[in-house]
Write a protein that holds these residues in place. Structure first.
Motif, short mmCIF file in Angstrom:
data_model
loop_
_atom_site.label_atom_id
_atom_site.label_comp_id
_atom_site.label_asym_id
_atom_site.label_seq_id
_atom_site.Cartn_x
_atom_site.Cartn_y
_atom_site.Cartn_z
N LEU A 1 -10.30 21.72 7.94
CA LEU A 1 -11.37 20.79 8.30
C LEU A 1 -11.03 20.01 9.57
N TYR A 2 -9.77 19.60 9.70
CA TYR A 2 -9.36 18.90 10.91
C TYR A 2 -9.65 19.75 12.14
N LEU B 1 -19.42 22.93 4.54
CA LEU B 1 -20.12 23.21 3.29
C LEU B 1 -19.23 23.94 2.29
N VAL B 2 -18.44 24.92 2.76
CA VAL B 2 -17.59 25.68 1.83
C VAL B 2 -16.53 24.77 1.23
N ASN B 3 -15.91 23.94 2.04
CA ASN B 3 -14.91 23.00 1.50
C ASN B 3 -15.54 22.00 0.55
N PHE B 4 -16.79 21.62 0.82
CA PHE B 4 -17.50 20.70 -0.07
C PHE B 4 -17.58 21.29 -1.47
N PHE B 5 -18.05 22.53 -1.58
CA PHE B 5 -18.21 23.14 -2.90
C PHE B 5 -16.87 23.53 -3.53
N ASP C 1 -12.73 5.09 7.74
CA ASP C 1 -11.38 4.65 7.40
C ASP C 1 -10.49 5.81 6.97
N LEU C 2 -11.00 7.04 7.01
CA LEU C 2 -10.21 8.25 6.77
C LEU C 2 -10.48 9.21 7.93
N PRO C 3 -9.45 9.66 8.62
CA PRO C 3 -9.65 10.59 9.73
C PRO C 3 -9.82 12.01 9.21
N GLY C 4 -10.69 12.79 9.89
CA GLY C 4 -10.84 14.17 9.47
C GLY C 4 -12.11 14.83 9.94
N LEU C 5 -13.21 14.06 9.98
CA LEU C 5 -14.49 14.66 10.36
C LEU C 5 -15.00 14.14 11.71
N GLN C 6 -14.15 13.49 12.47
CA GLN C 6 -14.53 13.06 13.80
C GLN C 6 -14.44 14.27 14.75
N PRO C 7 -15.42 14.45 15.68
CA PRO C 7 -16.45 13.49 16.09
C PRO C 7 -17.76 13.59 15.34
N SER D 1 -12.04 18.01 0.22
CA SER D 1 -13.45 17.69 0.03
C SER D 1 -13.96 16.91 1.23
N THR D 2 -15.16 17.25 1.68
CA THR D 2 -15.71 16.57 2.85
C THR D 2 -16.31 15.21 2.52
#
Length: 586
Positions: free
Chosen positions: A504-505, A526-530, A468-474, A460-461
């Motif tokens: 997602l990474y 968006l797809v991972n969000f849903f 404090d959680l890595p994954g959506l940088q930058p 989930s995004t």
């Protein structure tokens, strides 16, 4: 008698009279104010309102100065990381009075020897804090030592004590807090003890939840009828009405399965090195009572279901109506529930409101704007402060019904979890937030030792929109272990399959690298969000039966099921997640 001698006598008489009046002006006011004697004394003490002892006595008889709203921090240490400021609050509570004598109870001098439990019916006087109206008064009776024990008599206070009023409305407003409630829990009891000297009402245990009034039940009927139709169509479900197959489940699985293959084709499945997130070890007590994970999750999910009721919970009512609030302009929606164990849950609604869109579609605009403000700025949206004001009101109403602040909890999913997280940070309340991103206000330690827990799902995004959680940088600001500019407040429990984050990474690394790279990231986002964000997915991983459930066919449940997590209290959750290695530092 000679005229000259009469003039002398008259002048002498006038001088004596003037001297007497001067003495009276100095002495008499000292007998016009009555205070409760220090502990151990059984009578009231007449003291000058302007004297040092008078101020001290007023402090002894007033309510204790509430501590800072910031949980475990100095008021100046919790600050937005940007230039945002809190909008004016129309229900701020009493603060430090001026040095004038307005903060005392004035009684007739002849009554200073009367029974201290008797209070004359003086008109109530409003108290102002920082120039704003409070709306009611703090009961200002002279409380005997037998009513207020030493342990609850404060040493210092900023509150202004006004004349008493016996109406319930004045009691309600007088308990409104200005600072955190966890250290303020005994204050309500102290205030109610003082009120009991005016009106013989003493609350020692919570009142049983009162049913909805006939009018309130009639107003909820349309929502319940619509929910019944949605249940028949398979869009909503409950423990008593399991999901009805509607043919959309296989379509959901086909769409997400095809998308996973598309990720493989463009190389998003490749392993990637990710910074390690520091874990937490919880070795504290596990005996403190709280609602269970299932009760929190179902209360959060009910906020999406028009006419839905969390399984086993009943509405927290005031005057026959459920205590709730909907603000179309800020997007904040909240309802309150009571567990069978006598605990109050404040549940905040997430973005879109689920089937509430059928009655209130415009509020989605306000909710999305609140989401955008937190993500793309360093300010706090009005919806968060609205949620804070509502929590203040719930605490007041709960105290009047015999609930301590330790029995009031917050929860929510997505935007609702965001708001619950902010309220927990500001008031020190316990609770669980589901799928909430990080927030822009920070405290030292970010509440790592608090009893508010964030539960996020791998893939989930939403929980990864934080630092404090890595994954959506930058796309998000830089990752900082245990902090950053947008950290969570409270320990983080991650559930699901860690491998679900791999696409997602890789996709996030494409953000900003040309139009195509940014487009790939946004689609994957968006797809991972849903696929992983909705409450039904969390219910699967936490071993919870959705009650109620909303569009349970949407999303994909991957990874382990944490058996028994649904029945855990907050402290038990912290201990179990710590032992399982899925408890992380905010």
């Amino acid at each position: 008698m000679p005229v000259e001698e009469r003039r002398k006598i008259r002048s002498l008489s006038c001088g004596i009279a003037a001297t007497a009046v001067s003495i009276a002006l100095v002495v008499v006011p000292g007998h016009g104010v009555a205070f409760a004697d220090p502990t151990g004394s059984g009578s009231a003490t007449a003291t000058s309102a302007a004297s040092t002892s008078g101020d001290d006595s007023a402090e002894r008889s007033g309510p204790k100065k509430p501590p800072s709203r910031k949980s475990g921090a100095d008021p100046d240490t919790t600050t937005p990381s940007g230039g945002g400021s809190e909008p004016p609050r129309d229900d701020d509570d009493v603060a430090a009075p001026s040095d004038s004598s307005s903060g005392v109870v004035v009684v007739d001098p002849d009554d200073t020897e009367a029974d201290p439990t008797e209070v004359d019916g003086a008109d109530p006087t409003e108290v102002e804090a920082d120039g704003s109206d409070v709306g009611s008064v703090v009961p200002g009776s002279v409380v005997p030592d037998s009513v207020v024990p030493d342990s609850v008599v404060p040493e210092n206070t900023d509150a202004t004590v006004a004349a008493p009023e016996t109406s319930v409305q004045s009691v309600v407003s007088s308990l409104v807090p200005a600072k955190p409630y966890r250290a303020y829990a005994d204050e309500a009891t102290s205030a109610l003890a003082a009120v009991s000297t005016v009106a013989p009402v003493e609350i020692t245990t919570p009142s049983p939840p009162q049913p909805l009034s006939p009018i309130a039940q009639l107003l909820e009927l349309p929502g319940r009828l619509i929910n019944a139709v949605l249940q028949a169509l398979g869009f909503t479900a409950s423990a008593s009405h399991p999901p009805v197959p509607n043919g959309l489940g296989p379509i959901n699985d086909l769409i997400f399965g095809a998308f996973r293959e598309l990720e493989r084709l463009i190389g998003l499945h490749r392993p990637v090195v990710v910074p390690e997130v520091p874990t937490l070890t919880y070795d504290g007590p596990t005996s403190s009572l709280s609602p269970t994970v299932a009760q929190f999750l179902n209360a959060s999910a009910a906020a999406y279901v028009l006419g839905g009721t969390p399984g086993g919970l009943v509405p927290f009512t005031v005057n026959g109506f459920q205590l709730s609030k909907t603000n179309l302009f800020t997007g904040m929606v909240a309802k309150t529930w009571v567990t069978p164990e006598g605990q109050v849950i404040i549940a905040y609604q997430g973005t879109t409101g689920g089937s509430h869109l059928l009655f209130n579609p415009l509020i989605t605009i306000s909710q999305i704007l609140a989401d955008i403000q937190v993500i793309f700025t360093r300010t706090t949206p009005p919806a968060f402060y609205d949620a804070l004001r509502f929590a203040d009101r719930v605490l007041v109403e709960a105290a009047l019904q015999g609930y301590t602040a330790d029995n009031v909890f917050v929860t929510g999913h997505s935007l609702g979890g965001w708001e619950a997280q902010f309220v927990a940070q500001q008031l020190g309340l316990a609770g669980i937030g589901f799928e909430a991103p990080g927030i822009n206000t920070r405290t030292p330690g970010n509440g790592a030792d608090s009893l508010f827990v964030n539960i996020g799902t791998y893939g989930s995004t939403a929980p990864y929109m934080a630092t404090d959680l890595p994954g959506l940088q930058p796309f998000m600001p830089a990752y900082v272990p245990g902090g950053g500019s947008k950290p969570h407040y409270g320990p983080i429990v991650m559930i699901g399959d860690p491998a679900a984050m791999t696409p997602l990474y890789n996709a996030s690394a494409l953000w900003g690298k040309g139009l195509i790279g940014s487009a790939i990231f946004m689609v994957d986002f968006l797809v991972n969000f849903f696929q992983y964000h909705l409450p039904g997915v969390q219910a699967y991983h936490l071993d919870v039966v959705p009650d109620p459930g909303m569009v349970l066919f949407l999303g994909t449940s991957r990874g382990p099921v944490h058996t028994g997590y649904g029945e855990l209290t907050i402290q038990q959750l912290l201990k179990t997640a710590s032992d399982d290695g899925i408890l992380f530092r905010p």
